[in-house]
Design a protein around this motif. Structure first.
Motif, PDB file in Angstrom:
ATOM      1  N   ALA A   1       5.303  -5.628   0.801  1.00 22.66           N
ATOM      2  CA  ALA A   1       6.131  -4.454   0.521  1.00 22.66           C
ATOM      3  C   ALA A   1       5.975  -4.054  -0.942  1.00 22.66           C
ATOM      4  CB  ALA A   1       7.587  -4.749   0.855  1.00 22.66           C
ATOM      5  N   VAL A   2       5.938  -5.047  -1.830  1.00 22.35           N
ATOM      6  CA  VAL A   2       5.712  -4.754  -3.246  1.00 22.35           C
ATOM      7  C   VAL A   2       4.318  -4.162  -3.432  1.00 22.35           C
ATOM      8  CG1 VAL A   2       5.420  -5.819  -5.516  1.00 22.35           C
ATOM      9  CG2 VAL A   2       7.353  -6.440  -4.094  1.00 22.35           C
ATOM     10  N   ASP A   3       3.360  -4.660  -2.682  1.00 23.35           N
ATOM     11  CA  ASP A   3       2.013  -4.106  -2.738  1.00 23.35           C
ATOM     12  C   ASP A   3       2.021  -2.631  -2.362  1.00 23.35           C
ATOM     13  OD1 ASP A   3      -0.768  -3.840  -2.819  1.00 23.35           O
ATOM     14  OD2 ASP A   3      -0.953  -4.410  -0.714  1.00 23.35           O
ATOM     15  N   ALA A   4       2.738  -2.289  -1.302  1.00 26.85           N
ATOM     16  CA  ALA A   4       2.796  -0.891  -0.873  1.00 26.85           C
ATOM     17  C   ALA A   4       3.502  -0.029  -1.913  1.00 26.85           C
ATOM     18  CB  ALA A   4       3.514  -0.790   0.473  1.00 26.85           C
TER      19      ALA A   4
ATOM     20  N   ALA B   1      -2.063   5.580  -6.437  1.00 23.88           N
ATOM     21  CA  ALA B   1      -2.884   6.604  -5.794  1.00 23.88           C
ATOM     22  C   ALA B   1      -2.677   7.968  -6.449  1.00 23.88           C
ATOM     23  CB  ALA B   1      -2.556   6.685  -4.307  1.00 23.88           C
ATOM     24  N   THR B   2      -1.471   8.257  -6.896  1.00 25.55           N
ATOM     25  CA  THR B   2      -1.248   9.542  -7.549  1.00 25.55           C
ATOM     26  C   THR B   2      -1.831   9.556  -8.958  1.00 25.55           C
ATOM     27  OG1 THR B   2       0.931   8.841  -8.305  1.00 25.55           O
ATOM     28  CG2 THR B   2       0.825  10.027  -6.222  1.00 25.55           C
TER      29      THR B   2
ATOM     30  N   PHE C   1      -5.522  -6.622  -8.470  1.00 26.86           N
ATOM     31  CA  PHE C   1      -4.218  -6.803  -7.839  1.00 26.86           C
ATOM     32  C   PHE C   1      -4.363  -7.158  -6.365  1.00 26.86           C
ATOM     33  CE2 PHE C   1      -0.504  -4.914  -5.672  1.00 26.86           C
ATOM     34  CZ  PHE C   1       0.479  -5.707  -6.235  1.00 26.86           C
ATOM     35  N   ILE C   2      -5.184  -6.414  -5.654  1.00 19.42           N
ATOM     36  CA  ILE C   2      -5.400  -6.701  -4.231  1.00 19.42           C
ATOM     37  C   ILE C   2      -6.114  -8.041  -4.066  1.00 19.42           C
ATOM     38  CG2 ILE C   2      -6.627  -5.905  -2.164  1.00 19.42           C
ATOM     39  CD1 ILE C   2      -5.892  -3.068  -2.989  1.00 19.42           C
TER      40      ILE C   2
END
Length: 134
Positions: free
Chosen positions: A85-88, A95-96, A114-115
């Motif tokens: 959830a923190v990743d999302a 992305a912006t 990070f990923i």
């Protein structure tokens, strides 16, 4: 002219003036909570009986010990959910920003790092057998 000179000569609030206001409000808040707890302690009725000290289980008298074991895998699944959830939450602002000019390769590398950390954590959980529900 003298009024302007008096205004100019008046001491200006320092840098810590805003922090003093916040600190004062924090102290007032702590005193308010402490006084509320103190008033509760002084004004409440106190009549302990054996029945009042029993654990309440929906109107049924407790049977056995009050200790219940819980499977640790539920906590692990919750922990994994929080991680992703923190990743999302981190991916949407990234992305912006990534679309803005000047944020190309640097932000892309940061996101891969990070990923990568998340993938290492997921791989560790998978190797430990945490993701199996048997």
């Amino acid at each position: 002219m003298e009024a302007v000179a008096a205004v100019v000569a008046a001491p200006k609030p320092g840098y810590f003036h805003a922090y003093a206001v916040v600190g004062l409000l924090a102290v007032i808040g702590v005193l308010f909570v402490a006084s509320a707890f103190g008033a509760n302690q002084l004004l409440r009725p106190y009549a302990p009986t054996q029945e009042k000290l029993l654990a309440y289980e929906c109107g049924v008298d407790p049977v056995g010990e009050g200790w219940a074991q819980t499977q640790i895998r539920y906590y692990v699944y919750a922990f994994l959910y929080v991680i992703f959830a923190v990743d999302a939450i981190y991916l949407f602002p990234w992305a912006t920003v990534f679309a803005a000019p000047g944020y190309g390769a640097g932000t892309l590398i940061e996101m891969f790092v990070f990923i990568g950390f998340l993938a290492v954590g997921l791989l560790y959980a998978w190797k430990k057998g945490v993701l199996e529900w048997t």
